[in-house]
Design a protein around this motif. Sequence first.
Motif, PDB file in Angstrom:
ATOM      1  N   SER A  65     -14.979-108.087 -62.879  1.00 35.08           N
ATOM      2  CA  SER A  65     -13.723-108.836 -62.922  1.00 35.08           C
ATOM      3  C   SER A  65     -12.571-107.911 -63.303  1.00 35.08           C
ATOM      4  O   SER A  65     -12.387-107.587 -64.481  1.00 35.08           O
ATOM      5  CB  SER A  65     -13.847-109.994 -63.927  1.00 35.08           C
ATOM      6  N   HIS A  66     -11.808-107.474 -62.301  1.00 38.70           N
ATOM      7  CA  HIS A  66     -10.726-106.522 -62.528  1.00 38.70           C
ATOM      8  C   HIS A  66      -9.645-106.779 -61.494  1.00 38.70           C
ATOM      9  O   HIS A  66      -9.910-107.377 -60.433  1.00 38.70           O
ATOM     10  CB  HIS A  66     -11.273-105.093 -62.408  1.00 38.70           C
ATOM     11  N   ASP A  67      -8.417-106.322 -61.770  1.00 37.77           N
ATOM     12  CA  ASP A  67      -7.307-106.606 -60.860  1.00 37.77           C
ATOM     13  C   ASP A  67      -7.256-105.592 -59.712  1.00 37.77           C
ATOM     14  O   ASP A  67      -6.258-104.895 -59.501  1.00 37.77           O
ATOM     15  CB  ASP A  67      -5.983-106.659 -61.606  1.00 37.77           C
ATOM     16  N   ALA A  68      -8.340-105.541 -58.978  1.00 41.24           N
ATOM     17  CA  ALA A  68      -8.450-104.758 -57.752  1.00 41.24           C
ATOM     18  C   ALA A  68      -8.937-105.707 -56.655  1.00 41.24           C
ATOM     19  O   ALA A  68      -9.300-106.858 -56.930  1.00 41.24           O
ATOM     20  CB  ALA A  68      -9.427-103.599 -57.952  1.00 41.24           C
ATOM     21  N   VAL A  69      -8.971-105.241 -55.403  1.00 41.49           N
ATOM     22  CA  VAL A  69      -9.258-106.167 -54.309  1.00 41.49           C
ATOM     23  C   VAL A  69     -10.690-106.696 -54.310  1.00 41.49           C
ATOM     24  O   VAL A  69     -10.926-107.869 -54.049  1.00 41.49           O
ATOM     25  CB  VAL A  69      -8.928-105.533 -52.932  1.00 41.49           C
ATOM     26  N   ASP A  70     -11.657-105.832 -54.622  1.00 35.94           N
ATOM     27  CA  ASP A  70     -13.061-106.265 -54.642  1.00 35.94           C
ATOM     28  C   ASP A  70     -13.879-105.288 -55.489  1.00 35.94           C
ATOM     29  O   ASP A  70     -14.750-104.578 -54.982  1.00 35.94           O
ATOM     30  CB  ASP A  70     -13.613-106.331 -53.211  1.00 35.94           C
ATOM     31  N   ASP A  97     -14.039-101.054 -66.099  1.00 34.66           N
ATOM     32  CA  ASP A  97     -12.954-101.774 -65.430  1.00 34.66           C
ATOM     33  C   ASP A  97     -13.334-103.217 -65.129  1.00 34.66           C
ATOM     34  O   ASP A  97     -13.308-103.668 -63.988  1.00 34.66           O
ATOM     35  CB  ASP A  97     -12.539-101.031 -64.151  1.00 34.66           C
ATOM     36  N   THR A  98     -13.689-103.934 -66.169  1.00 33.93           N
ATOM     37  CA  THR A  98     -13.923-105.371 -66.061  1.00 33.93           C
ATOM     38  C   THR A  98     -13.316-106.041 -67.283  1.00 33.93           C
ATOM     39  O   THR A  98     -13.452-105.542 -68.403  1.00 33.93           O
ATOM     40  CB  THR A  98     -15.417-105.712 -65.926  1.00 33.93           C
ATOM     41  N   GLY A  99     -12.639-107.145 -67.068  1.00 24.19           N
ATOM     42  CA  GLY A  99     -11.977-107.830 -68.169  1.00 24.19           C
ATOM     43  C   GLY A  99     -12.865-108.809 -68.899  1.00 24.19           C
ATOM     44  O   GLY A  99     -12.475-109.338 -69.944  1.00 24.19           O
ATOM     45  N   MET A 100     -14.038-109.055 -68.355  1.00 25.25           N
ATOM     46  CA  MET A 100     -14.951-109.993 -68.990  1.00 25.25           C
ATOM     47  C   MET A 100     -16.388-109.633 -68.655  1.00 25.25           C
ATOM     48  O   MET A 100     -16.652-108.929 -67.677  1.00 25.25           O
ATOM     49  CB  MET A 100     -14.655-111.428 -68.516  1.00 25.25           C
ATOM     50  N   VAL A 101     -17.306-110.091 -69.494  1.00 28.03           N
ATOM     51  CA  VAL A 101     -18.732-109.919 -69.248  1.00 28.03           C
ATOM     52  C   VAL A 101     -19.268-111.220 -68.668  1.00 28.03           C
ATOM     53  O   VAL A 101     -19.263-112.252 -69.334  1.00 28.03           O
ATOM     54  CB  VAL A 101     -19.486-109.574 -70.544  1.00 28.03           C
ATOM     55  N   ASP A 118      -9.150-101.327 -78.790  1.00 33.67           N
ATOM     56  CA  ASP A 118      -9.211-102.137 -79.991  1.00 33.67           C
ATOM     57  C   ASP A 118      -8.081-103.155 -79.891  1.00 33.67           C
ATOM     58  O   ASP A 118      -6.914-102.791 -79.665  1.00 33.67           O
ATOM     59  CB  ASP A 118      -9.034-101.260 -81.224  1.00 33.67           C
ATOM     60  N   VAL A 119      -8.395-104.427 -80.041  1.00 34.21           N
ATOM     61  CA  VAL A 119      -7.410-105.486 -79.792  1.00 34.21           C
ATOM     62  C   VAL A 119      -6.195-105.340 -80.699  1.00 34.21           C
ATOM     63  O   VAL A 119      -5.047-105.466 -80.243  1.00 34.21           O
ATOM     64  CB  VAL A 119      -8.056-106.873 -79.946  1.00 34.21           C
ATOM     65  N   ARG A 164      -2.020-107.953 -69.396  1.00 35.17           N
ATOM     66  CA  ARG A 164      -2.865-107.508 -68.282  1.00 35.17           C
ATOM     67  C   ARG A 164      -4.171-106.912 -68.791  1.00 35.17           C
ATOM     68  O   ARG A 164      -5.253-107.228 -68.308  1.00 35.17           O
ATOM     69  CB  ARG A 164      -2.112-106.486 -67.441  1.00 35.17           C
ATOM     70  N   VAL A 165      -4.099-106.047 -69.807  1.00 37.03           N
ATOM     71  CA  VAL A 165      -5.299-105.423 -70.355  1.00 37.03           C
ATOM     72  C   VAL A 165      -6.222-106.458 -70.983  1.00 37.03           C
ATOM     73  O   VAL A 165      -7.448-106.399 -70.836  1.00 37.03           O
ATOM     74  CB  VAL A 165      -4.913-104.336 -71.389  1.00 37.03           C
ATOM     75  N   LEU A 166      -5.650-107.445 -71.676  1.00 34.16           N
ATOM     76  CA  LEU A 166      -6.427-108.454 -72.388  1.00 34.16           C
ATOM     77  C   LEU A 166      -6.960-109.561 -71.488  1.00 34.16           C
ATOM     78  O   LEU A 166      -7.809-110.352 -71.911  1.00 34.16           O
ATOM     79  CB  LEU A 166      -5.573-109.091 -73.494  1.00 34.16           C
ATOM     80  N   SER A 167      -6.483-109.635 -70.266  1.00 27.06           N
ATOM     81  CA  SER A 167      -6.869-110.727 -69.374  1.00 27.06           C
ATOM     82  C   SER A 167      -8.302-110.577 -68.892  1.00 27.06           C
ATOM     83  O   SER A 167      -8.936-109.527 -69.061  1.00 27.06           O
ATOM     84  CB  SER A 167      -5.933-110.775 -68.165  1.00 27.06           C
ATOM     85  N   ASN A 168      -8.796-111.629 -68.249  1.00 29.23           N
ATOM     86  CA  ASN A 168     -10.150-111.598 -67.675  1.00 29.23           C
ATOM     87  C   ASN A 168     -10.271-110.624 -66.512  1.00 29.23           C
ATOM     88  O   ASN A 168     -11.385-110.359 -66.043  1.00 29.23           O
ATOM     89  CB  ASN A 168     -10.562-112.995 -67.220  1.00 29.23           C
ATOM     90  N   GLN A 169      -9.142-110.090 -66.032  1.00 28.45           N
ATOM     91  CA  GLN A 169      -9.165-109.076 -64.980  1.00 28.45           C
ATOM     92  C   GLN A 169      -8.637-107.737 -65.486  1.00 28.45           C
ATOM     93  O   GLN A 169      -8.193-106.908 -64.699  1.00 28.45           O
ATOM     94  CB  GLN A 169      -8.350-109.544 -63.775  1.00 28.45           C
ATOM     95  N   GLY A 170      -8.732-107.533 -66.798  1.00 35.20           N
ATOM     96  CA  GLY A 170      -8.248-106.292 -67.393  1.00 35.20           C
ATOM     97  C   GLY A 170      -9.367-105.354 -67.757  1.00 35.20           C
ATOM     98  O   GLY A 170     -10.120-104.886 -66.887  1.00 35.20           O
ATOM     99  N   HIS A 171      -9.506-105.096 -69.063  1.00 30.69           N
ATOM    100  CA  HIS A 171     -10.499-104.135 -69.551  1.00 30.69           C
ATOM    101  C   HIS A 171     -11.225-104.708 -70.764  1.00 30.69           C
ATOM    102  O   HIS A 171     -10.692-105.546 -71.489  1.00 30.69           O
ATOM    103  CB  HIS A 171      -9.821-102.822 -69.947  1.00 30.69           C
ATOM    104  N   LEU A 172     -12.435-104.206 -71.021  1.00 32.24           N
ATOM    105  CA  LEU A 172     -13.240-104.698 -72.134  1.00 32.24           C
ATOM    106  C   LEU A 172     -12.776-104.115 -73.467  1.00 32.24           C
ATOM    107  O   LEU A 172     -12.592-102.909 -73.605  1.00 32.24           O
ATOM    108  CB  LEU A 172     -14.713-104.335 -71.940  1.00 32.24           C
ATOM    109  N   ALA A 173     -12.647-104.998 -74.456  1.00 28.98           N
ATOM    110  CA  ALA A 173     -12.397-104.571 -75.824  1.00 28.98           C
ATOM    111  C   ALA A 173     -13.687-104.042 -76.437  1.00 28.98           C
ATOM    112  O   ALA A 173     -14.791-104.358 -75.998  1.00 28.98           O
ATOM    113  CB  ALA A 173     -11.862-105.745 -76.645  1.00 28.98           C
ATOM    114  N   ASN A 174     -13.524-103.238 -77.492  1.00 24.74           N
ATOM    115  CA  ASN A 174     -14.694-102.670 -78.180  1.00 24.74           C
ATOM    116  C   ASN A 174     -15.689-103.741 -78.586  1.00 24.74           C
ATOM    117  O   ASN A 174     -16.904-103.592 -78.372  1.00 24.74           O
ATOM    118  CB  ASN A 174     -14.240-101.916 -79.435  1.00 24.74           C
TER     119      ASN A 174
END
Length: 257
Positions: free
Chosen positions: A118-123, A141-145, A166-167, A182-192
Motif C-alpha cells: 500500500s503506497h502512493d505509486a501506480v501498482d 514503501d508501504t503505509g500499512m501492514v 518515528d511518529v 502523506r508519510v503517515l497515511s495508509n499509502q505512505g511509509h511504515l513507522a518503527n
Amino acid sequence: MKFSVLGSGSRGNCTVVEAGSTRLLIDAGFSGKEIDRRLNMVGIDARSLTAIIVTHEHDDHIRGIGVLARRFNIPIYANAATHRAAAPKINHLPIAREFGVGESFTINEFSVHPFAVSHDAVDPVGFIISDGRRQLGYCTDTGMVTRLIQHHLQQCQAVILEANHDVEMLRNGPYPLLLQQRVLSNQGHLANETSLALASLLAKEQLQLLVLAHLSEINNHPDVVRRVAHHYLSADPTISVTLSRQEQPLPLVSLGS
C-alpha cells in the motif's frame, strides 16, 4: 542464497540477491555508476547481473535502471502499470518483461512472487524470493501492514522490512503538514512501531534475520530504531537484527544451507 542491501533510504534503494550463478537486483535507485561501485564493494561485477526486478516507479527505486539495462543488456521485470509509469524516466529498455501481481515467476535459480503493498505509486509490490530452500521477503514503501503482507512474510527466514520514521520525530520535525500526512497515511511509509510489531509476529514463525530498511534521515535515528527493536524482539535472542544504511552497502549475508 546471499543478499546485501546496497543502500536504502529516500536518496536511493537497491538490494542484490544471489544464488548459484543468478544475481538479481531489487530496484536500482542510485545512479548506474554508483550501483556499479557498491556492487564492487561487496565483490560483485555488475556485468554478472541476471535481471532487475522493480517494486514501483518512484525515483529512489528506478534512477539507475535505464543506464544499467542498456549498458549490460539486463532484463527489467516490472508489472505493466509500473513499466508504463517508469518509461518517461528511464527511456528505452533493451529487454522489458512483465509480471502479474500475485503471480510467481522464475528467473534461473530463483522463484519470485510479487505481492501487493500500500503506497502512493501506480501498482507497488513487495517480493518473496526463494531458491527452493530459503525465502527472502522484501517489503518497503508501504503505509500499512495488510493480512496479505503478513501472510507472505511469515514464510520467510529473512526479511528486509521498512522502518521509516518515528511518529513523534515526524510530527515535531521540519516536514510541512501535507508531507507529514502523506508519510503517515495508509499509502505512505511504515513507522518503527508498526514495523517492529509485525517483526515480533514474524519472530514466532520462521524469521531468523531481519534487516530494517528505508530509515528516514530526518524523521528517524538508528538509536531510536534499535530501542524499538529491543522492546519487541529482545525475548527472542536468536533473531539477528541489522539496520541498512543509506551511504554504503551492508556485507553479503548468507541464509545458510
